[in-house]
Motif scaffolding. Structure first.
Motif, PDB file in Angstrom:
ATOM      1  N   GLU A 226       0.835  -1.205   0.000  1.00 35.82           N
ATOM      2  CA  GLU A 226       0.000   0.000   0.000  1.00 35.82           C
ATOM      3  C   GLU A 226       0.873   1.260   0.000  1.00 35.82           C
ATOM      4  OE1 GLU A 226      -3.608   2.151  -0.021  1.00 35.82           O
ATOM      5  OE2 GLU A 226      -3.057   0.082  -0.494  1.00 35.82           O
ATOM      6  N   ILE A 227       1.953   1.247   0.768  1.00 37.46           N
ATOM      7  CA  ILE A 227       2.865   2.394   0.773  1.00 37.46           C
ATOM      8  C   ILE A 227       3.448   2.605  -0.617  1.00 37.46           C
ATOM      9  CG2 ILE A 227       5.078   3.256   1.627  1.00 37.46           C
ATOM     10  CD1 ILE A 227       4.485   2.029   4.292  1.00 37.46           C
ATOM     11  N   TYR A 228       3.875   1.512  -1.242  1.00 32.32           N
ATOM     12  CA  TYR A 228       4.466   1.622  -2.583  1.00 32.32           C
ATOM     13  C   TYR A 228       3.432   2.158  -3.581  1.00 32.32           C
ATOM     14  CZ  TYR A 228       6.599   0.382  -7.023  1.00 32.32           C
ATOM     15  OH  TYR A 228       7.116   0.427  -8.299  1.00 32.32           O
ATOM     16  N   ARG A 229       2.198   1.705  -3.477  1.00 34.31           N
ATOM     17  CA  ARG A 229       1.164   2.162  -4.407  1.00 34.31           C
ATOM     18  C   ARG A 229       0.913   3.663  -4.250  1.00 34.31           C
ATOM     19  NH1 ARG A 229      -4.238   3.104  -4.744  1.00 34.31           N
ATOM     20  NH2 ARG A 229      -4.492   2.862  -2.486  1.00 34.31           N
ATOM     21  N   LYS A 230       0.852   4.131  -3.005  1.00 35.05           N
ATOM     22  CA  LYS A 230       0.596   5.553  -2.772  1.00 35.05           C
ATOM     23  C   LYS A 230       1.783   6.410  -3.239  1.00 35.05           C
ATOM     24  CE  LYS A 230      -3.443   5.270  -0.756  1.00 35.05           C
ATOM     25  NZ  LYS A 230      -3.568   5.416   0.700  1.00 35.05           N
ATOM     26  N   LEU A 231       2.985   5.955  -2.966  1.00 36.15           N
ATOM     27  CA  LEU A 231       4.154   6.731  -3.376  1.00 36.15           C
ATOM     28  C   LEU A 231       4.364   6.688  -4.883  1.00 36.15           C
ATOM     29  CD1 LEU A 231       6.778   6.047  -0.560  1.00 36.15           C
ATOM     30  CD2 LEU A 231       5.124   7.898  -0.781  1.00 36.15           C
ATOM     31  N   THR A 232       3.897   5.632  -5.535  1.00 35.19           N
ATOM     32  CA  THR A 232       3.981   5.574  -6.984  1.00 35.19           C
ATOM     33  C   THR A 232       3.150   6.690  -7.612  1.00 35.19           C
ATOM     34  OG1 THR A 232       4.310   3.183  -6.941  1.00 35.19           O
ATOM     35  CG2 THR A 232       3.594   4.126  -9.017  1.00 35.19           C
ATOM     36  N   LEU A 233       2.034   7.015  -6.984  1.00 40.66           N
ATOM     37  CA  LEU A 233       1.205   8.122  -7.477  1.00 40.66           C
ATOM     38  C   LEU A 233       1.851   9.474  -7.207  1.00 40.66           C
ATOM     39  CD1 LEU A 233      -2.284   6.844  -6.239  1.00 40.66           C
ATOM     40  CD2 LEU A 233      -1.289   6.604  -8.525  1.00 40.66           C
ATOM     41  N   LEU A 234       2.655   9.538  -6.150  1.00 40.31           N
ATOM     42  CA  LEU A 234       3.254  10.806  -5.754  1.00 40.31           C
ATOM     43  C   LEU A 234       4.600  11.061  -6.436  1.00 40.31           C
ATOM     44  CD1 LEU A 234       3.026  13.279  -3.882  1.00 40.31           C
ATOM     45  CD2 LEU A 234       4.182  11.931  -2.117  1.00 40.31           C
ATOM     46  N   ALA A 235       5.323   9.995  -6.757  1.00 40.85           N
ATOM     47  CA  ALA A 235       6.681  10.137  -7.284  1.00 40.85           C
ATOM     48  C   ALA A 235       6.773  10.979  -8.550  1.00 40.85           C
ATOM     49  CB  ALA A 235       7.289   8.753  -7.514  1.00 40.85           C
ATOM     50  N   PRO A 236       5.832  10.880  -9.520  1.00 41.56           N
ATOM     51  CA  PRO A 236       5.956  11.728 -10.714  1.00 41.56           C
ATOM     52  C   PRO A 236       5.961  13.215 -10.421  1.00 41.56           C
ATOM     53  CG  PRO A 236       4.408   9.943 -11.112  1.00 41.56           C
ATOM     54  CD  PRO A 236       4.740   9.907  -9.652  1.00 41.56           C
ATOM     55  N   GLU A 237       5.374  13.620  -9.291  1.00 40.91           N
ATOM     56  CA  GLU A 237       5.383  15.031  -8.909  1.00 40.91           C
ATOM     57  C   GLU A 237       6.711  15.443  -8.298  1.00 40.91           C
ATOM     58  OE1 GLU A 237       2.859  16.840  -9.751  1.00 40.91           O
ATOM     59  OE2 GLU A 237       1.686  15.109 -10.428  1.00 40.91           O
ATOM     60  N   MET A 238       7.591  14.480  -8.071  1.00 35.77           N
ATOM     61  CA  MET A 238       8.892  14.742  -7.450  1.00 35.77           C
ATOM     62  C   MET A 238      10.005  14.372  -8.428  1.00 35.77           C
ATOM     63  SD  MET A 238       7.903  13.004  -3.815  1.00 35.77           S
ATOM     64  CE  MET A 238       9.495  13.334  -3.072  1.00 35.77           C
ATOM     65  N   ASP A 239       9.837  14.747  -9.695  1.00 33.27           N
ATOM     66  CA  ASP A 239      10.782  14.319 -10.711  1.00 33.27           C
ATOM     67  C   ASP A 239      12.149  14.970 -10.565  1.00 33.27           C
ATOM     68  OD1 ASP A 239       9.439  16.444 -13.375  1.00 33.27           O
ATOM     69  OD2 ASP A 239       9.930  16.840 -11.282  1.00 33.27           O
ATOM     70  N   ASP A 240      12.263  16.001  -9.716  1.00 34.05           N
ATOM     71  CA  ASP A 240      13.557  16.628  -9.506  1.00 34.05           C
ATOM     72  C   ASP A 240      14.332  16.004  -8.354  1.00 34.05           C
ATOM     73  OD1 ASP A 240      11.751  17.472  -7.633  1.00 34.05           O
ATOM     74  OD2 ASP A 240      12.624  19.477  -7.428  1.00 34.05           O
ATOM     75  N   SER A 241      13.779  14.984  -7.729  1.00 33.23           N
ATOM     76  CA  SER A 241      14.430  14.347  -6.581  1.00 33.23           C
ATOM     77  C   SER A 241      15.084  13.036  -7.020  1.00 33.23           C
ATOM     78  CB  SER A 241      13.414  14.081  -5.460  1.00 33.23           C
ATOM     79  OG  SER A 241      14.030  13.374  -4.396  1.00 33.23           O
ATOM     80  N   TYR A 242      16.406  13.058  -7.104  1.00 32.79           N
ATOM     81  CA  TYR A 242      17.131  11.839  -7.479  1.00 32.79           C
ATOM     82  C   TYR A 242      17.005  10.786  -6.387  1.00 32.79           C
ATOM     83  CZ  TYR A 242      21.058   8.725  -8.405  1.00 32.79           C
ATOM     84  OH  TYR A 242      21.835   7.620  -8.615  1.00 32.79           O
ATOM     85  N   ASP A 243      17.009  11.223  -5.120  1.00 39.72           N
ATOM     86  CA  ASP A 243      16.878  10.273  -4.011  1.00 39.72           C
ATOM     87  C   ASP A 243      15.568   9.499  -4.106  1.00 39.72           C
ATOM     88  OD1 ASP A 243      19.279  11.137  -3.041  1.00 39.72           O
ATOM     89  OD2 ASP A 243      18.419  12.548  -1.619  1.00 39.72           O
ATOM     90  N   MET A 244      14.503  10.183  -4.483  1.00 42.82           N
ATOM     91  CA  MET A 244      13.203   9.520  -4.556  1.00 42.82           C
ATOM     92  C   MET A 244      13.186   8.471  -5.662  1.00 42.82           C
ATOM     93  SD  MET A 244      10.464   9.415  -2.918  1.00 42.82           S
ATOM     94  CE  MET A 244       8.921   8.544  -3.089  1.00 42.82           C
ATOM     95  N   LYS A 245      13.777   8.769  -6.796  1.00 40.59           N
ATOM     96  CA  LYS A 245      13.816   7.810  -7.899  1.00 40.59           C
ATOM     97  C   LYS A 245      14.564   6.547  -7.475  1.00 40.59           C
ATOM     98  CE  LYS A 245      13.680  11.280 -11.568  1.00 40.59           C
ATOM     99  NZ  LYS A 245      14.412  11.893 -12.715  1.00 40.59           N
ATOM    100  N   THR A 246      15.692   6.731  -6.814  1.00 42.77           N
ATOM    101  CA  THR A 246      16.490   5.586  -6.380  1.00 42.77           C
ATOM    102  C   THR A 246      15.738   4.754  -5.352  1.00 42.77           C
ATOM    103  OG1 THR A 246      18.508   6.871  -6.757  1.00 42.77           O
ATOM    104  CG2 THR A 246      18.707   4.892  -5.403  1.00 42.77           C
ATOM    105  N   LYS A 247      15.089   5.419  -4.410  1.00 42.43           N
ATOM    106  CA  LYS A 247      14.403   4.689  -3.346  1.00 42.43           C
ATOM    107  C   LYS A 247      13.132   4.005  -3.847  1.00 42.43           C
ATOM    108  CE  LYS A 247      16.396   7.184   0.520  1.00 42.43           C
ATOM    109  NZ  LYS A 247      16.196   7.730   1.863  1.00 42.43           N
ATOM    110  N   MET A 248      12.517   4.540  -4.876  1.00 46.32           N
ATOM    111  CA  MET A 248      11.353   3.871  -5.441  1.00 46.32           C
ATOM    112  C   MET A 248      11.750   2.527  -6.049  1.00 46.32           C
ATOM    113  SD  MET A 248       8.509   5.432  -4.889  1.00 46.32           S
ATOM    114  CE  MET A 248       7.470   4.581  -6.066  1.00 46.32           C
TER     115      MET A 248
END
Length: 292
Positions: A226-248
């Motif tokens: 469920e956490i992964y599903r919710k963050l998958t929806l949020l991650a495209p809005e954080m396209d400037d965060s390299y840390d977020m891409k790696t952690k996803m």
């Protein structure tokens, strides 16, 4: 226009002037020129002198500000490292959990987390009092992320729910002086901490499966998914965060590992019965009868 005779008379009068007089006139003119040039170059006006003084004072103040900021950054980095190290100890404590010692382990972990908050997080809050703490985010972000990870892990193991950002920031409010802007964990650090939480939950789920606590592992699987599903929806809005891409990407690997472990128990459930200490030949997981 002068007549030729007039010009001739002027030349004669100039030639009649004594050489000593000409030299004296030339020296006087040269001295006057030097004095004027010296006064223009070395004697500033009152406004210019005041402007130069103000510029010098402003430069000195800015240099002192940079020195103070660098010293504060070093102290903030030290506090962040202490938060990281002690938060990891809390996480290691939680990994000792089992059916037999759940209350004891969680109680000890919560006490350790409260000590991290009182000793190390409070020191970070005091260092950032009265400053634009967003300028130093890079210095303290790793420690905050680790603290979020430890706090959310303890909360999940105790309640089976997620500790949200408002609840976490409410713990930090008493640490701040009411006269200044309180230090609050921002959304990005909270989300990055949640991404790290899924990795710890994956390790916890694998350990619980090994100990036969399959229902707990399945609960972890649903929670992480469920956490992964919710963050998958949020991650495209954080396209400037390299840390977020790696952690996803790492988070997806954790989800797959938990799902594969639970699926293996589904298919080969009878091999896990001895681990549960059950003498019953029929075993069910998730209300599904064991395969014969």
């Amino acid at each position: 226009m002068l007549h030729i005779p007039t010009i001739h008379k002027f030349k004669l009068s100039f030639m009649a002037t004594k050489p000593q007089r000409i030299c004296h006139l030339a020296e006087t003119a040269l001295q006057v020129a030097k004095r004027a040039r010296f006064m223009c170059s070395t004697t500033p006006t009152e406004a210019e002198a005041k402007a130069a003084t103000n510029m010098k004072e402003a430069f000195a103040q800015y240099a002192q500000y940079l020195n103070d900021l660098n010293e504060k950054r070093e102290r903030v980095v030290k506090a962040s490292r202490d938060i990281t190290m002690n938060s990891k100890k809390v996480i290691f404590q939680v990994h000792r959990i089992s059916k037999q010692n759940k209350e004891e382990v969680l109680g000890k972990a919560e006490k350790d987390l409260a000590q991290v908050t009182a000793l190390h997080v409070s020191r970070l809050v005091k260092e950032l009092h009265g400053t634009d703490f967003w300028k130093l985010r890079r210095a303290y972000s790793p420690g905050v992320q680790e603290y979020v990870e430890a706090a959310t892990l303890c909360h999940f193991c105790k309640t089976g729910t997620l500790l949200n950002l408002d609840e976490l920031n409410a713990v930090l409010l008493p640490l701040s002086d009411s006269s200044v802007e309180p230090l609050q964990i921002n959304v990005l650090d909270y989300i990055l901490g949640l991404a790290d939480l899924t990795g710890e939950l994956m390790r916890l789920a694998i350990g619980r499966i090994s100990d036969g606590e399959l229902d707990f592992a399945e609960m972890i699987c649903k929670f992480v998914r469920e956490i992964y599903r919710k963050l998958t929806l949020l991650a495209p809005e954080m396209d400037d965060s390299y840390d977020m891409k790696t952690k996803m990407e790492t988070m997806l690997q954790s989800v797959m590992k938990i799902e594969n472990a639970c699926f293996s128990v589904h298919v080969r459930g009878s091999e896990y019965i001895p681990l549960m200490g059950s003498e019953d030949g029929s075993f069910s997981l998730l209300t599904v009868p064991d395969l014969e």
